[in-house]
Design an enzyme around this catalytic site. Structure first.
Site, PDB file in Angstrom:
ATOM      1  N   THR A 165       0.905  -1.368  -0.089  1.00 53.57           N
ATOM      2  CA  THR A 165       0.014   0.179   0.181  1.00 53.57           C
ATOM      3  C   THR A 165       0.791   1.328   0.050  1.00 53.57           C
ATOM      4  O   THR A 165       1.963   1.252   0.565  1.00 53.57           O
ATOM      5  CB  THR A 165      -0.828  -0.064   1.337  1.00 53.57           C
ATOM      6  OG1 THR A 165      -1.438   1.482   1.520  1.00 53.57           O
ATOM      7  CG2 THR A 165      -0.029  -0.335   2.582  1.00 53.57           C
ATOM      8  N   ASP A 166       0.148   2.311  -0.451  1.00 51.95           N
ATOM      9  CA  ASP A 166       1.045   3.526  -0.614  1.00 51.95           C
ATOM     10  C   ASP A 166       1.210   4.089   1.013  1.00 51.95           C
ATOM     11  O   ASP A 166       1.901   5.012   1.258  1.00 51.95           O
ATOM     12  CB  ASP A 166       0.178   4.628  -1.385  1.00 51.95           C
ATOM     13  CG  ASP A 166      -1.094   4.907  -0.961  1.00 51.95           C
ATOM     14  OD1 ASP A 166      -1.632   4.334  -0.006  1.00 51.95           O
ATOM     15  OD2 ASP A 166      -1.601   5.902  -1.670  1.00 51.95           O
ATOM     16  N   GLU A 167       0.181   3.584   1.922  1.00 52.66           N
ATOM     17  CA  GLU A 167       0.454   3.991   3.341  1.00 52.66           C
ATOM     18  C   GLU A 167       1.683   3.708   3.870  1.00 52.66           C
ATOM     19  O   GLU A 167       2.076   4.630   5.151  1.00 52.66           O
ATOM     20  CB  GLU A 167      -0.809   3.377   3.957  1.00 52.66           C
ATOM     21  CG  GLU A 167      -2.057   3.557   3.507  1.00 52.66           C
ATOM     22  CD  GLU A 167      -3.295   3.543   4.258  1.00 52.66           C
ATOM     23  OE1 GLU A 167      -3.292   3.430   5.553  1.00 52.66           O
ATOM     24  OE2 GLU A 167      -4.248   3.254   3.793  1.00 52.66           O
ATOM     25  N   TYR A 218      -1.925  -0.421  11.058  1.00 54.43           N
ATOM     26  CA  TYR A 218      -1.983  -1.236   9.669  1.00 54.43           C
ATOM     27  C   TYR A 218      -0.897  -0.833   8.943  1.00 54.43           C
ATOM     28  O   TYR A 218       0.012  -1.903   8.294  1.00 54.43           O
ATOM     29  CB  TYR A 218      -3.397  -0.614   9.336  1.00 54.43           C
ATOM     30  CG  TYR A 218      -3.224  -1.179   7.711  1.00 54.43           C
ATOM     31  CD1 TYR A 218      -3.298  -2.354   7.105  1.00 54.43           C
ATOM     32  CD2 TYR A 218      -3.118   0.151   6.681  1.00 54.43           C
ATOM     33  CE1 TYR A 218      -3.590  -2.536   5.587  1.00 54.43           C
ATOM     34  CE2 TYR A 218      -3.269  -0.283   5.381  1.00 54.43           C
ATOM     35  CZ  TYR A 218      -3.343  -1.671   4.758  1.00 54.43           C
ATOM     36  OH  TYR A 218      -3.407  -1.852   3.538  1.00 54.43           O
ATOM     37  N   LYS A 222       2.157  -3.555   7.231  1.00 58.89           N
ATOM     38  CA  LYS A 222       2.388  -3.651   5.900  1.00 58.89           C
ATOM     39  C   LYS A 222       4.114  -3.112   5.466  1.00 58.89           C
ATOM     40  O   LYS A 222       4.324  -3.861   4.867  1.00 58.89           O
ATOM     41  CB  LYS A 222       1.455  -2.620   5.152  1.00 58.89           C
ATOM     42  CG  LYS A 222      -0.021  -3.283   5.252  1.00 58.89           C
ATOM     43  CD  LYS A 222      -0.306  -4.608   4.536  1.00 58.89           C
ATOM     44  CE  LYS A 222      -0.041  -4.556   3.144  1.00 58.89           C
ATOM     45  NZ  LYS A 222      -0.570  -5.806   2.398  1.00 58.89           N
TER      46      LYS A 222
HETATM   47  P1  NAD Z   1      -9.958  -7.149   2.219  1.00 54.90           P
HETATM   48  O1  NAD Z   1      -9.962  -6.940   3.706  1.00 54.90           O
HETATM   49  O2  NAD Z   1     -11.279  -6.945   1.540  1.00 54.90           O
HETATM   50  O3  NAD Z   1      -9.605  -8.856   2.114  1.00 54.90           O
HETATM   51  C1  NAD Z   1      -8.365  -9.356   2.635  1.00 54.90           C
HETATM   52  C2  NAD Z   1      -8.929 -10.716   2.352  1.00 54.90           C
HETATM   53  O4  NAD Z   1      -7.843 -11.330   3.115  1.00 54.90           O
HETATM   54  C3  NAD Z   1     -10.082 -11.452   3.014  1.00 54.90           C
HETATM   55  O5  NAD Z   1     -10.648 -12.182   2.231  1.00 54.90           O
HETATM   56  C4  NAD Z   1      -9.656 -12.203   4.115  1.00 54.90           C
HETATM   57  O6  NAD Z   1     -10.546 -13.099   4.558  1.00 54.90           O
HETATM   58  C5  NAD Z   1      -8.342 -12.510   3.880  1.00 54.90           C
HETATM   59  N1  NAD Z   1      -7.359 -12.826   4.880  1.00 54.90           N
HETATM   60  C6  NAD Z   1      -7.159 -12.241   6.145  1.00 54.90           C
HETATM   61  N2  NAD Z   1      -6.437 -13.116   6.832  1.00 54.90           N
HETATM   62  C7  NAD Z   1      -6.247 -14.199   6.540  1.00 54.90           C
HETATM   63  C8  NAD Z   1      -5.208 -15.049   6.515  1.00 54.90           C
HETATM   64  N3  NAD Z   1      -4.676 -15.054   8.064  1.00 54.90           N
HETATM   65  N4  NAD Z   1      -5.055 -16.011   6.027  1.00 54.90           N
HETATM   66  C9  NAD Z   1      -5.796 -15.980   4.643  1.00 54.90           C
HETATM   67  N5  NAD Z   1      -6.635 -15.117   4.332  1.00 54.90           N
HETATM   68  C10 NAD Z   1      -6.691 -14.063   5.246  1.00 54.90           C
HETATM   69  O7  NAD Z   1      -8.854  -6.250   1.713  1.00 54.90           O
HETATM   70  P2  NAD Z   1      -8.564  -5.536   0.133  1.00 54.90           P
HETATM   71  O8  NAD Z   1      -9.010  -4.448   0.102  1.00 54.90           O
HETATM   72  O9  NAD Z   1      -8.962  -6.659  -0.905  1.00 54.90           O
HETATM   73  O10 NAD Z   1      -6.951  -5.704  -0.029  1.00 54.90           O
HETATM   74  C11 NAD Z   1      -6.243  -6.628  -0.402  1.00 54.90           C
HETATM   75  C12 NAD Z   1      -4.602  -6.367  -0.353  1.00 54.90           C
HETATM   76  O11 NAD Z   1      -4.440  -4.860  -0.826  1.00 54.90           O
HETATM   77  C13 NAD Z   1      -4.318  -5.987   1.036  1.00 54.90           C
HETATM   78  O12 NAD Z   1      -2.970  -6.560   1.367  1.00 54.90           O
HETATM   79  C14 NAD Z   1      -4.100  -4.663   1.382  1.00 54.90           C
HETATM   80  O13 NAD Z   1      -3.115  -4.238   2.565  1.00 54.90           O
HETATM   81  C15 NAD Z   1      -3.933  -4.023  -0.003  1.00 54.90           C
HETATM   82  N6  NAD Z   1      -4.412  -2.756  -0.219  1.00 54.90           N
HETATM   83  C16 NAD Z   1      -5.733  -2.650  -0.159  1.00 54.90           C
HETATM   84  C17 NAD Z   1      -6.029  -1.224  -0.629  1.00 54.90           C
HETATM   85  C18 NAD Z   1      -7.522  -0.773  -0.625  1.00 54.90           C
HETATM   86  O14 NAD Z   1      -7.777   0.370  -0.853  1.00 54.90           O
HETATM   87  N7  NAD Z   1      -8.391  -1.709  -0.333  1.00 54.90           N
HETATM   88  C19 NAD Z   1      -5.102  -0.223  -0.883  1.00 54.90           C
HETATM   89  C20 NAD Z   1      -3.895  -0.409  -0.717  1.00 54.90           C
HETATM   90  C21 NAD Z   1      -3.366  -1.961  -0.501  1.00 54.90           C
HETATM   91  P1  TYD Z   2     -10.703   4.443   4.551  1.00 59.70           P
HETATM   92  O1  TYD Z   2     -11.703   3.782   3.338  1.00 59.70           O
HETATM   93  O2  TYD Z   2     -10.815   3.661   5.816  1.00 59.70           O
HETATM   94  O3  TYD Z   2      -9.139   4.038   3.752  1.00 59.70           O
HETATM   95  P2  TYD Z   2      -7.896   4.470   4.409  1.00 59.70           P
HETATM   96  O4  TYD Z   2      -7.648   4.950   5.906  1.00 59.70           O
HETATM   97  O5  TYD Z   2      -7.088   3.137   4.209  1.00 59.70           O
HETATM   98  O6  TYD Z   2      -7.324   5.638   3.494  1.00 59.70           O
HETATM   99  O7  TYD Z   2     -10.714   5.722   4.545  1.00 59.70           O
HETATM  100  C1  TYD Z   2     -10.574   6.716   3.419  1.00 59.70           C
HETATM  101  C2  TYD Z   2     -10.565   8.240   3.968  1.00 59.70           C
HETATM  102  O8  TYD Z   2     -11.917   8.319   4.440  1.00 59.70           O
HETATM  103  C3  TYD Z   2      -9.715   8.230   5.375  1.00 59.70           C
HETATM  104  O9  TYD Z   2      -9.164   9.509   5.018  1.00 59.70           O
HETATM  105  C4  TYD Z   2     -10.521   8.185   6.431  1.00 59.70           C
HETATM  106  C5  TYD Z   2     -11.862   8.683   5.831  1.00 59.70           C
HETATM  107  N1  TYD Z   2     -13.165   7.929   6.551  1.00 59.70           N
HETATM  108  C6  TYD Z   2     -14.012   8.872   7.015  1.00 59.70           C
HETATM  109  O10 TYD Z   2     -13.980  10.045   7.050  1.00 59.70           O
HETATM  110  N2  TYD Z   2     -15.304   8.356   7.660  1.00 59.70           N
HETATM  111  C7  TYD Z   2     -15.301   6.828   7.625  1.00 59.70           C
HETATM  112  O11 TYD Z   2     -16.572   6.625   8.247  1.00 59.70           O
HETATM  113  C8  TYD Z   2     -14.295   6.130   6.906  1.00 59.70           C
HETATM  114  C9  TYD Z   2     -14.366   4.609   7.216  1.00 59.70           C
HETATM  115  C10 TYD Z   2     -13.155   6.721   6.421  1.00 59.70           C
END
Ligand code: NAD
Ligand code: TYD
Length: 423
Positions: A165-167, A218, A222
């Site tokens: 992630t970019d975080e 988090y 990561k």
């Molecule tokens: P998500 O929370 O929707 O899905 C995560 C999945 O991992 C779930 O299906 C969960 O059951 C599975 N999981 C959790 N713990 C596990 C374990 N111990 N063993 C096997 N499976 C397990 O997440 P997402 O949004 O699809 O994110 C996927 C990846 O992308 C993550 O690694 C996250 O850090 C990264 N990411 C997501 C975002 C975003 O905006 N969603 C942004 C940057 C990076």
């Molecule tokens: P989120 O979807 O949790 O992603 P991330 O924290 O990984 O960027 O949140 C996106 C942005 O929205 C973040 O700046 C936090 C804000 N946010 C709210 O303002 N209200 C909410 O209820 C949630 C879940 C997020």
């Protein structure tokens, strides 16, 4: 009758499917594939590579994992599912030996910043220990021998991709109150031809060389996983890549995250909680564009490299909230059949739904990705303009009320009350 997907087990000789082996097929182990991005990636692979992708999905099905995200995909003969944990040493070893994937793509993670603030431990266990377990299993399974200098030689064609992630880069400053046009180099513009809607809130951008500076449990977990991935590449010569993407949006995202939470609250007539002043900026990436980038990195990325994947769409939270309210209202006005989904009159859908709540501790102000590397090396850019991606996303949630209902009943309500009551 379709078999119950939970009973699928490639190790069981009575399994309804055994994945065929064929030299032109690429074999993918997708961990966390029942989550939001993983499931969309599986869908993308099937669209792009059809029967030439042989896919094994491993997912622990935590609260965030949902087999319904894969209901169509699991009907394919070349897709198999195992319920299991990336921390399970024996299971992972066995999968690597018996399924023998070319690509291991690790999406599995605990992913919600707010949950990491209230309960960080599981983030260390899944995100750090789980990733290291996968890396170690790949190292053992892919090693052929050491050469005369002690350098490990691995079987060719294998690759481990850590989805990061970019975080991990921490927080950028927000330098402008209103967005300014984003100036992009000619070489990036030559790739990103149809994106004319670019804007920015600041002068700084994350490149692959930006120092790591995570600020939430988090992102700290990561970052640690990234460091282990880099360490396995450097120390053991394991063929690894890391991709670091910005905030994704699209179908099947669990409604604890901002965009689906807004949509769900609008439908339920609940207030929409905006943290702080709603000024924080995220760089929104449509999930299909992300899936395409991952596939390109797997096929053509240089081994050992990190690639940032951004959406070319910086926006502040409050604008995202208002935009989603406007779109839902527009759809309800022009297509009245959707009003059946509402538990309140359509006239209630306006900005009075917005409520400002106590800010998230350590809330990162701004994320923005410099996409030069992936654009110039691999020819990738985020094709989907935000107005198009967000309308598709809203429509997906409106068209899948059963999915939303099932996922937001039960534990989600308990989570929501704990996180938002008295905030
Ligand atoms: P998500 O929370 O929707 O899905 C995560 C999945 O991992 C779930 O299906 C969960 O059951 C599975 N999981 C959790 N713990 C596990 C374990 N111990 N063993 C096997 N499976 C397990 O997440 P997402 O949004 O699809 O994110 C996927 C990846 O992308 C993550 O690694 C996250 O850090 C990264 N990411 C997501 C975002 C975003 O905006 N969603 C942004 C940057 C990076
Ligand atoms: P989120 O979807 O949790 O992603 P991330 O924290 O990984 O960027 O949140 C996106 C942005 O929205 C973040 O700046 C936090 C804000 N946010 C709210 O303002 N209200 C909410 O209820 C949630 C879940 C997020």
């Amino acid at each position: 009758m379709q078999p119950d997907p939970l009973s699928y087990d490639i190790f069981n000789t009575n399994s309804p499917k055994t994945l065929p082996r064929n030299s032109i097929m690429s074999r993918y182990l997708i961990t966390g594939g029942a989550g939001f991005i993983g499931a969309n990636f599986v869908r993308y692979l099937l669209r792009k590579h059809g029967n030439e992708a042989n896919i094994l999905i491993l997912d622990a099905l935590t609260y965030a994992g949902n087999l319904e995200n894969l209901s169509e995909e699991l009907k394919h003969d070349n897709v198999e599912f195992i319920r299991g944990d990336i921390r399970d040493e024996k299971l992972i070893k066995r999968i690597l030996d018996e399924f023998d994937p070319d690509f291991v793509v690790n999406f599995a993670a605990e992913t919600h910043v707010d949950r990491s603030i209230t309960g960080p431990q599981i983030f260390l266990e899944t995100n750090i220990l789980g990733t290291q377990n996968l890396l170690e299993a790949c190292r053992c399974a892919w090693l052929i021998r050491h050469d005369e200098n002690g350098k490990p030689i691995y079987r060719s064609g294998h690759r481990f991709l850590q989805i990061s992630t970019d975080e991990v880069y921490g927080s950028l400053s927000r330098d402008y109150d209103t967005p300014r046009p984003l100036e992009v180099s000619d070489e990036v513009m030559a790739v990103a031809k149809n994106r004319t809607d670019l804007q920015t809130f600041g002068n700084g951008f994350f490149t692959e060389n930006t120092p790591l500076a995570p600020r939430s449990p988090y992102s700290a977990s990561k970052t640690s996983a990234d460091l282990f991935t880099i360490a396995y590449g450097e120390t053991y010569g394991l063929p690894v890549n890391i991709t670091r993407c910005s905030n994704n949006y699209g179908p099947c995202q669990f409604p604890e995250k901002l965009i689906p939470l807004i949509i769900n609250n609008i439908l339920e007539g609940k207030k929409i909680p905006v943290y702080g002043k709603g000024e924080n900026v995220r760089d929104w990436l449509y999930v299909d564009d992300h899936a395409k980038a991952i596939d390109m990195v797997l096929r053509n990325g240089r081994i050992g490299e990190i690639y940032n994947i951004g959406g070319f769409n910086e926006e502040q939270n409050i604008t995202i909230v208002k935009t989603v309210i406007d779109i839902v209202r527009q759809i309800m006005d022009s297509e009245p059949a959707y009003r059946e989904l509402l538990s309140h009159p359509v006239e209630d859908i306006d900005y009075s739904l917005i409520t400002y709540v106590t800010d998230r501790p350590g809330h990162d102000m701004r994320y923005a990705i410099d996409p030069t590397k992936i654009a110039t090396e691999l020819g990738w850019y985020p094709e989907t303009p935000f107005d198009e991606g967000i309308e598709k996303t809203v429509r997906w949630y409106l068209d899948n009320p059963g999915w939303v209902r099932r996922i937001t009943s039960g534990d989600y309500r308990i989570y929501y009350d704990k996180m938002y009551s008295n905030r």
